[in-house]
Write a protein that holds these residues in place. Structure first.
Motif, PDB file in Angstrom:
ATOM      1  N   ALA A 264       0.833  -1.201   0.000  1.00  0.00           N
ATOM      2  CA  ALA A 264       0.000   0.000   0.000  1.00  0.00           C
ATOM      3  C   ALA A 264       0.870   1.253   0.000  1.00  0.00           C
ATOM      4  N   ARG A 265       1.907   1.260   0.812  1.00  0.00           N
ATOM      5  CA  ARG A 265       2.804   2.411   0.878  1.00  0.00           C
ATOM      6  C   ARG A 265       3.492   2.656  -0.462  1.00  0.00           C
ATOM      7  N   ASN A 266       3.968   1.578  -1.065  1.00  0.00           N
ATOM      8  CA  ASN A 266       4.677   1.719  -2.336  1.00  0.00           C
ATOM      9  C   ASN A 266       3.754   2.135  -3.470  1.00  0.00           C
ATOM     10  N   THR A 267       2.539   1.593  -3.474  1.00  0.00           N
ATOM     11  CA  THR A 267       1.586   1.935  -4.530  1.00  0.00           C
ATOM     12  C   THR A 267       1.182   3.398  -4.447  1.00  0.00           C
ATOM     13  N   LEU A 268       0.892   3.864  -3.230  1.00  0.00           N
ATOM     14  CA  LEU A 268       0.500   5.264  -3.081  1.00  0.00           C
ATOM     15  C   LEU A 268       1.674   6.186  -3.395  1.00  0.00           C
ATOM     16  N   GLU A 269       2.853   5.816  -2.957  1.00  0.00           N
ATOM     17  CA  GLU A 269       4.046   6.630  -3.260  1.00  0.00           C
ATOM     18  C   GLU A 269       4.219   6.775  -4.779  1.00  0.00           C
ATOM     19  N   ALA A 270       4.069   5.674  -5.504  1.00  0.00           N
ATOM     20  CA  ALA A 270       4.235   5.714  -6.957  1.00  0.00           C
ATOM     21  C   ALA A 270       3.179   6.597  -7.616  1.00  0.00           C
ATOM     22  N   ALA A 271       1.935   6.501  -7.123  1.00  0.00           N
ATOM     23  CA  ALA A 271       0.853   7.323  -7.691  1.00  0.00           C
ATOM     24  C   ALA A 271       1.111   8.800  -7.431  1.00  0.00           C
ATOM     25  N   LEU A 272       1.575   9.124  -6.230  1.00  0.00           N
ATOM     26  CA  LEU A 272       1.844  10.517  -5.885  1.00  0.00           C
ATOM     27  C   LEU A 272       3.030  11.067  -6.677  1.00  0.00           C
ATOM     28  N   GLU A 273       4.004  10.221  -6.952  1.00  0.00           N
ATOM     29  CA  GLU A 273       5.144  10.673  -7.756  1.00  0.00           C
ATOM     30  C   GLU A 273       4.705  11.006  -9.184  1.00  0.00           C
ATOM     31  N   LYS A 274       3.817  10.174  -9.742  1.00  0.00           N
ATOM     32  CA  LYS A 274       3.293  10.466 -11.081  1.00  0.00           C
ATOM     33  C   LYS A 274       2.479  11.760 -11.060  1.00  0.00           C
ATOM     34  N   LEU A 275       1.682  11.941 -10.010  1.00  0.00           N
ATOM     35  CA  LEU A 275       0.897  13.168  -9.875  1.00  0.00           C
ATOM     36  C   LEU A 275       1.816  14.382  -9.813  1.00  0.00           C
ATOM     37  N   ALA A 276       2.937  14.241  -9.116  1.00  0.00           N
ATOM     38  CA  ALA A 276       3.862  15.361  -8.944  1.00  0.00           C
ATOM     39  C   ALA A 276       4.476  15.830 -10.258  1.00  0.00           C
ATOM     40  N   HIS A 277       4.373  15.010 -11.304  1.00  0.00           N
ATOM     41  CA  HIS A 277       4.897  15.384 -12.621  1.00  0.00           C
ATOM     42  C   HIS A 277       3.783  15.796 -13.588  1.00  0.00           C
ATOM     43  N   ASP A 278       2.554  15.837 -13.096  1.00  0.00           N
ATOM     44  CA  ASP A 278       1.419  16.200 -13.943  1.00  0.00           C
ATOM     45  C   ASP A 278       1.362  17.724 -14.097  1.00  0.00           C
ATOM     46  N   PRO A 279       1.450  18.247 -15.321  1.00  0.00           N
ATOM     47  CA  PRO A 279       1.492  19.706 -15.530  1.00  0.00           C
ATOM     48  C   PRO A 279       0.284  20.440 -14.962  1.00  0.00           C
ATOM     49  N   ASN A 280      -0.897  19.839 -15.067  1.00  0.00           N
ATOM     50  CA  ASN A 280      -2.098  20.482 -14.556  1.00  0.00           C
ATOM     51  C   ASN A 280      -2.038  20.632 -13.039  1.00  0.00           C
ATOM     52  N   TYR A 281      -1.608  19.577 -12.364  1.00  0.00           N
ATOM     53  CA  TYR A 281      -1.489  19.618 -10.908  1.00  0.00           C
ATOM     54  C   TYR A 281      -0.409  20.618 -10.481  1.00  0.00           C
ATOM     55  N   ILE A 282       0.699  20.632 -11.182  1.00  0.00           N
ATOM     56  CA  ILE A 282       1.784  21.567 -10.864  1.00  0.00           C
ATOM     57  C   ILE A 282       1.298  23.007 -10.977  1.00  0.00           C
ATOM     58  N   GLU A 283       0.562  23.305 -12.042  1.00  0.00           N
ATOM     59  CA  GLU A 283       0.054  24.665 -12.238  1.00  0.00           C
ATOM     60  C   GLU A 283      -0.930  25.049 -11.146  1.00  0.00           C
ATOM     61  N   GLN A 284      -1.835  24.132 -10.805  1.00  0.00           N
ATOM     62  CA  GLN A 284      -2.815  24.414  -9.766  1.00  0.00           C
ATOM     63  C   GLN A 284      -2.130  24.665  -8.420  1.00  0.00           C
ATOM     64  N   THR A 285      -1.114  23.890  -8.117  1.00  0.00           N
ATOM     65  CA  THR A 285      -0.388  24.063  -6.857  1.00  0.00           C
ATOM     66  C   THR A 285       0.336  25.403  -6.839  1.00  0.00           C
ATOM     67  N   HIS A 286       0.941  25.744  -7.957  1.00  0.00           N
ATOM     68  CA  HIS A 286       1.640  27.034  -8.056  1.00  0.00           C
ATOM     69  C   HIS A 286       0.654  28.185  -7.871  1.00  0.00           C
ATOM     70  N   ASN A 287      -0.510  28.058  -8.466  1.00  0.00           N
ATOM     71  CA  ASN A 287      -1.531  29.113  -8.335  1.00  0.00           C
ATOM     72  C   ASN A 287      -2.035  29.243  -6.907  1.00  0.00           C
ATOM     73  N   ALA A 288      -1.893  28.172  -6.133  1.00  0.00           N
ATOM     74  CA  ALA A 288      -2.320  28.192  -4.730  1.00  0.00           C
ATOM     75  C   ALA A 288      -1.221  28.710  -3.804  1.00  0.00           C
ATOM     76  N   GLY A 289      -0.087  29.147  -4.381  1.00  0.00           N
ATOM     77  CA  GLY A 289       0.969  29.752  -3.586  1.00  0.00           C
ATOM     78  C   GLY A 289       2.022  28.807  -3.054  1.00  0.00           C
ATOM     79  N   ALA A 290       2.099  27.593  -3.629  1.00  0.00           N
ATOM     80  CA  ALA A 290       3.098  26.623  -3.184  1.00  0.00           C
ATOM     81  C   ALA A 290       3.816  26.037  -4.395  1.00  0.00           C
ATOM     82  N   SER A 291       4.829  25.244  -4.119  1.00  0.00           N
ATOM     83  CA  SER A 291       5.574  24.564  -5.176  1.00  0.00           C
ATOM     84  C   SER A 291       5.508  23.063  -4.946  1.00  0.00           C
ATOM     85  N   VAL A 292       5.485  22.295  -6.027  1.00  0.00           N
ATOM     86  CA  VAL A 292       5.557  20.845  -5.910  1.00  0.00           C
ATOM     87  C   VAL A 292       7.009  20.478  -5.605  1.00  0.00           C
TER      88      VAL A 292
END
Length: 320
Positions: A264-292
């Protein structure tokens, strides 16, 4: 006939040996089979809640299931974390921590500690700045340090006493051999307004709270706690450039209850790592005042261990 019976027995024995391995493999690949509940230990609408909702709203393509959020605010985030620590450690409950938990543990606000959980991934960082009211005594970090050393205890520093800003200011004191006069404020907005009004000499701030005042000439950024210069403030040096190893961030990371299964830990870690490279998520996080700022299980644990040691070394300063 005897040969056939012998072969049948051999195949049966082989099947019994292989079957558990196949079952284990199938089990490892089946997580998650249902939604993963996300206990956010803060009120809706705040910085942590906003950033965690971006994770929950974007992770399904990489994890395969929904991630419903349950807000459980109270006592500096410790109410929700207490509930998360009591949940079944089956991988279907996660929560969020930041530097505040380590400070709260050290000053006695809670008996929960970061290592009562399984760190899965650090996801975002909000670098913190040393921001000052314009002064004829200093215009950059080198001059600030020189003046502060010549006038120990005279520079008034706005923080949240016993909170993360207090920790960050104490880390600056420790790194440069300084002594501040602390003034307590409930939140970032309050201390930044006091700084703009000339009621403080310095404070710990961030881009969202302070940049406009810096652009207007009301405040000055002296240094930033990120690992490299920020594009929003390219002329501001990092504390690392200034000869320290300081990381002054408010980070948000994902944790599971202690003892959660490795798959479970490894699966979630892998999913979150893929999310961290998603351009849409990165932009939304930046717009919220933080950095990935993704760091997986090992790197996140190392970050928390180092921070925990730093907080322990500053316990007398942080004590209420």
């Amino acid at each position: 006939m005897k040969i056939r019976k012998g072969l049948a027995a051999l195949f049966t024995a082989a099947a019994l040996v292989v079957a558990p391995a196949l079952t284990s493999s199938a089990s490892a690949q089946s997580y998650p089979e249902r939604p993963v509940e996300f206990i956010v230990p803060w009120s809706p609408g705040g910085g942590s809640d906003t950033l965690m909702r971006l994770i929950a709203n974007n992770v399904k393509p990489f994890l395969g299931v929904d991630m419903p959020i349950i807000n459980m605010p109270g006592v500096g985030g410790t109410v929700g974390l207490r509930e998360a620590s009591r949940r079944a450690n089956d991988g279907y409950t996660i929560s969020q921590i930041h530097e505040g938990l380590i400070v709260a543990t050290e000053v006695g606000l809670t008996d929960l500690a970061w290592d009562d959980f399984e760190p899965i991934a650090l996801m975002t960082a909000s670098p913190q700045f040393l921001v000052v009211h314009p002064s004829e005594h200093y215009s950059n970090m080198e001059e600030f340090v020189a003046y502060a050393k010549e006038h120990p205890g005279e520079i008034t520093m706005g923080v949240t006493l016993g909170g993360v800003p207090h920790l960050h200011a104490a880390m600056i004191e420790q790194a440069f051999g300084l002594k501040f006069a602390y003034v307590g404020y409930e939140g970032t907005g309050q201390r930044v307004r006091a700084l703009v009004g000339g009621n403080l000499d310095a404070a710990i701030g961030d881009i969202s709270s302070s940049k406009q005042f810096v652009e207007n000439g009301d405040l000055v950024f002296l240094a930033v706690g990120s690992s490299k210069r920020m594009e929003e403030a390219p002329d501001v040096p990092t504390f690392v450039e200034l000869g320290t190893d300081l990381e002054l961030n408010v980070t948000r990371g994902i944790v599971m209850p202690k003892g959660a299964p490795e798959e479970a830990r490894n699966t979630l870690e892998a999913a979150l790592e893929k999310l961290a490279h998603d351009p849409n998520y990165i932009e939304q996080t930046h717009n919220a005042g933080a950095s990935v700022d993704f760091r997986g299980q090992e790197a996140y644990r190392a970050y928390l261990e180092k921070l925990d040691a730093t907080v322990k070394s500053l316990s007398e300063v942080l004590a209420p």
